[in-house]
Scaffold this motif. Structure first.
Motif, PDB file in Angstrom:
ATOM      1  N   PHE A  47       1.004   6.546   5.095  1.00  0.00           N
ATOM      2  CA  PHE A  47       0.778   6.945   3.702  1.00  0.00           C
ATOM      3  C   PHE A  47       0.905   5.743   2.768  1.00  0.00           C
ATOM      4  O   PHE A  47       0.117   5.590   1.834  1.00  0.00           O
ATOM      5  N   LEU A  48       1.887   4.898   3.031  1.00  0.00           N
ATOM      6  CA  LEU A  48       2.093   3.725   2.174  1.00  0.00           C
ATOM      7  C   LEU A  48       0.946   2.737   2.281  1.00  0.00           C
ATOM      8  O   LEU A  48       0.507   2.155   1.286  1.00  0.00           O
ATOM      9  N   PHE A  49       0.453   2.560   3.476  1.00  0.00           N
ATOM     10  CA  PHE A  49      -0.562   1.536   3.726  1.00  0.00           C
ATOM     11  C   PHE A  49      -1.974   2.032   3.427  1.00  0.00           C
ATOM     12  O   PHE A  49      -2.769   1.332   2.804  1.00  0.00           O
ATOM     13  N   ARG A  50      -2.275   3.281   3.843  1.00  0.00           N
ATOM     14  CA  ARG A  50      -3.644   3.787   3.756  1.00  0.00           C
ATOM     15  C   ARG A  50      -3.875   4.712   2.569  1.00  0.00           C
ATOM     16  O   ARG A  50      -5.005   4.856   2.103  1.00  0.00           O
ATOM     17  N   LYS A  51      -2.843   5.395   2.105  1.00  0.00           N
ATOM     18  CA  LYS A  51      -3.004   6.436   1.094  1.00  0.00           C
ATOM     19  C   LYS A  51      -2.199   6.138  -0.169  1.00  0.00           C
ATOM     20  O   LYS A  51      -1.771   7.068  -0.869  1.00  0.00           O
ATOM     21  N   ARG A  52      -2.025   4.870  -0.454  1.00  0.00           N
ATOM     22  CA  ARG A  52      -1.243   4.493  -1.628  1.00  0.00           C
ATOM     23  C   ARG A  52      -1.875   5.043  -2.919  1.00  0.00           C
ATOM     24  O   ARG A  52      -1.196   5.591  -3.779  1.00  0.00           O
ATOM     25  N   ASP A  53      -3.197   4.905  -3.037  1.00  0.00           N
ATOM     26  CA  ASP A  53      -3.880   5.389  -4.231  1.00  0.00           C
ATOM     27  C   ASP A  53      -3.747   6.908  -4.362  1.00  0.00           C
ATOM     28  O   ASP A  53      -3.517   7.426  -5.458  1.00  0.00           O
ATOM     29  N   LEU A  54      -3.866   7.626  -3.252  1.00  0.00           N
ATOM     30  CA  LEU A  54      -3.714   9.074  -3.267  1.00  0.00           C
ATOM     31  C   LEU A  54      -2.317   9.462  -3.752  1.00  0.00           C
ATOM     32  O   LEU A  54      -2.158  10.369  -4.581  1.00  0.00           O
ATOM     33  N   MET A  55      -1.292   8.765  -3.263  1.00  0.00           N
ATOM     34  CA  MET A  55       0.073   9.076  -3.675  1.00  0.00           C
ATOM     35  C   MET A  55       0.285   8.806  -5.169  1.00  0.00           C
ATOM     36  O   MET A  55       0.975   9.560  -5.859  1.00  0.00           O
ATOM     37  N   GLU A  56      -0.309   7.741  -5.673  1.00  0.00           N
ATOM     38  CA  GLU A  56      -0.153   7.448  -7.105  1.00  0.00           C
ATOM     39  C   GLU A  56      -0.882   8.483  -7.957  1.00  0.00           C
ATOM     40  O   GLU A  56      -0.397   8.864  -9.031  1.00  0.00           O
ATOM     41  N   ARG A  57      -2.027   8.947  -7.477  1.00  0.00           N
ATOM     42  CA  ARG A  57      -2.717  10.027  -8.195  1.00  0.00           C
ATOM     43  C   ARG A  57      -1.860  11.287  -8.195  1.00  0.00           C
ATOM     44  O   ARG A  57      -1.801  12.022  -9.185  1.00  0.00           O
ATOM     45  N   MET A  58      -1.195  11.549  -7.076  1.00  0.00           N
ATOM     46  CA  MET A  58      -0.325  12.726  -7.002  1.00  0.00           C
ATOM     47  C   MET A  58       0.875  12.589  -7.942  1.00  0.00           C
ATOM     48  O   MET A  58       1.327  13.572  -8.535  1.00  0.00           O
ATOM     49  N   LEU A  59       1.396  11.390  -8.076  1.00  0.00           N
ATOM     50  CA  LEU A  59       2.502  11.163  -9.017  1.00  0.00           C
ATOM     51  C   LEU A  59       2.075  11.500 -10.443  1.00  0.00           C
ATOM     52  O   LEU A  59       2.864  12.024 -11.241  1.00  0.00           O
TER      53      LEU A  59
END
Length: 547
Positions: free
Chosen positions: A161-173
């Motif tokens: 998640f940190l490496f591949r889905k960083r942008d997704l996690m920030e959008r979720m934040l």
């Protein structure tokens, strides 16, 4: 042409203060407002958001040219809308934030794929030391009722998640700021761990209209039957599975019931995803184990990745600062909105016209209305959610608004309510066939591709053979298009179109062999054929050409 700033401001001031007798009052100042207000005046007038005389003067510097273009907003609508806007000290609509929510819809598909295809053995290059991760997971375990223990599989998911889905996690934040206060209140009401709010990210990426490949819908991904069990109404107009408040309450009831059964939140999560039956089978196959990590290999693949994805999301949210994850700060949470019960059939277009709240924002705030229409049914309450600044204005002018809507409906040859009723009565369920694509289906039934996607919660143009689509057709295809059981021999084709007349004993394969370069699939696609039977006398096109 309005030749001066003075005259423009005079007209604008007259409109702002106008009552239904506006024309009579303005005659005193020799300013006439015609029944056919032109588009430029309306657009410029509505653009002035009561920001003071300086802005009005700035906008009036250039001459405004009048033309004969038709206006979609009537004078009555304009006056009513201006009166609505004149009442509150309106909190400005944050268009960038609403755009963020609207654009978030596509992320649910990305999250679905991620959970289904998690690779627990693959490692990723991150700066997160294993010892640090172990210590943080231990602290999380101490403050939550979930069984959070380090294992290499969970470490790989977190680093993925940190490496591949960083942008997704920030959008979720970012988006979580809108929904999480609502979730936390409801979870607290049911005495459910507040960390359960992260489940909605794994389930739907916080998209209330998310729809999985098996038909689960909404923030909390209810199947039709389970939704009905928890009193979530699903009809042609409404899908309560997409209503944030109703679906959150239903999710809390469901999770509470599962916890009562298993006495363990990890197993409750697994049962929420795959159903209690699959969890019970996994317990039997494992010889009676009740620890999720010992059961995982006996669960369906999607569920096996479900709890690790949930725990990884929880970790990244709880330690977002440590990993430099940043969401955009928002101006308004879900509780900065309010609801009212509608007392008439009303469309999103009408609401937007009268309140100034954009249609996109109305869709975000009212995702359970499938056709952008709020029905009125005696004995049932249907609510409209608006920004708080618009609710007071709507309620204060309720009588005038409904009178305006009634007048508008009565002035149409086919009232919108009747049109919507006809659409509901004509709803069909279409089964996708080989060779189908959205454009072809949309053309066949006289609807738009965007409508097909909206009615079925589709986020891409991809279709699967056998997939069921809900369609509200504007036209029904001729029998010859849907099936070759009826004859299309009488169908006319443009001059010069090459055709083949079906004879007894013909099949698609034998016909394709008679015409070099034409395949069975070509014949199916060009003639809308889904079955194998051909009726003698039917004419088939031998080219990709319009009929």
């Amino acid at each position: 042409m309005i030749k001066s700033k003075k005259r423009f401001l005079s007209i604008f001031s007259g409109l702002i203060l106008a009552l239904p007798v506006v024309a009579q009052e303005q005659e005193k100042d020799s300013v006439v407002v015609s029944d056919e207000l032109t588009e430029e005046v309306v657009v410029d007038t509505l653009a002035m958001d009561m920001k003071g005389l300086e802005q009005m003067e700035e906008m009036a510097k250039d001459s405004v040219v009048l033309n004969d273009s038709p206006l979609t907003l009537s004078k009555d609508s304009l006056i009513l809308r201006l009166r609505l806007q004149d009442l509150p000290e309106a909190a400005k609509y944050d268009s960038l934030w609403m755009k963020e929510l609207y654009a978030n819809a596509s992320l649910s598909d990305e999250m679905f794929r991620e959970v289904e295809t998690l690779d627990y053995d693959k490692t990723y290059p991150t700066s997160l030391p294993t010892d640090t991760l172990k210590a943080r997971l231990d602290r999380l375990n101490q403050k939550t009722p979930f069984n959070i223990a380090y294992n290499p599989s969970l470490e790989n998911v977190i680093k993925s998640f940190l490496f591949r889905k960083r942008d997704l996690m920030e959008r979720m934040l970012t988006v979580s700021q809108f929904y999480f206060p609502l979730f936390e209140q409801e979870l607290d009401n049911y005495n459910i761990p507040l960390e359960m709010k992260y489940l909605s990210i794994v389930e739907s990426a916080l998209n209330p209209r998310a729809r999985s490949r098996v038909g689960a819908t909404g923030l909390w991904q209810f199947m039709y039957g389970t939704g009905k069990q928890y009193k979530l109404d699903v009809s042609s107009y409404v899908d309560d599975r997409s209503d944030p408040i109703k679906s959150t309450a239903a999710a809390c009831q469901f999770l509470s019931k599962l916890y009562d059964i298993y006495g363990d939140w990890d197993l409750a999560l697994a049962a929420y995803n795959s159903g209690p039956g699959n969890v019970n089978k996994a317990i039997r196959r494992s010889g009676g184990q009740k620890n999720y990590w010992q059961l995982r290999r006996y669960l369906p693949r999607e569920t096996a990745g479900y709890v690790p994805a949930f725990l990884a999301t929880m970790y990244l949210f709880e330690y977002a600062d440590e990993h430099g994850l940043r969401g955009e700060k928002i101006e308004r949470a879900y509780f900065e909105t309010d609801t009212l019960h509608v007392k008439s059939f009303i469309t999103f277009d009408q609401i937007s016209e009268l309140t100034g709240v954009s249609k996109e924002e109305l869709k975000v705030l009212n995702p359970s209305y499938k056709l952008d229409v709020i029905p009125f049914i005696e004995g049932k309450n249907h609510t409209l959610r608006l920004p708080k600044y618009a609710v007071g204005s709507f309620v204060h002018n309720e009588e005038a608004i409904y009178a305006h809507i009634k007048k508008e409906l009565e002035s149409k040859e086919s009232p919108l309510a009747q049109m919507a009723k006809e659409a509901e009565d004509n709803r069909i369920r279409y089964k996708v066939r080989s060779g189908d694509f959205l454009g072809k289906i949309a053309e066949r039934y006289g609807v738009g591709v965007s409508q097909l996607k909206q009615w079925n919660g589709l986020r891409s143009n991809n279709l699967r053979i056998g997939q069921r689509l809900t369609i509200f057709p504007r036209k029904m295809p001729s029998a010859a298009v849907v099936s070759t059981k009826t004859s299309s021999s009488a169908k006319s084709f443009p001059p010069g179109t090459k055709t083949h007349t079906v004879r007894s004993g013909d099949s698609l394969w034998t016909i394709s062999k008679k015409y070099p370069g034409i395949s069975v699939e070509n014949l199916r696609q060009w003639n809308g054929i889904s079955g194998k039977n051909l009726k003698p006398g039917t004419k088939l096109k031998l080219c990709e050409c319009s009929s």
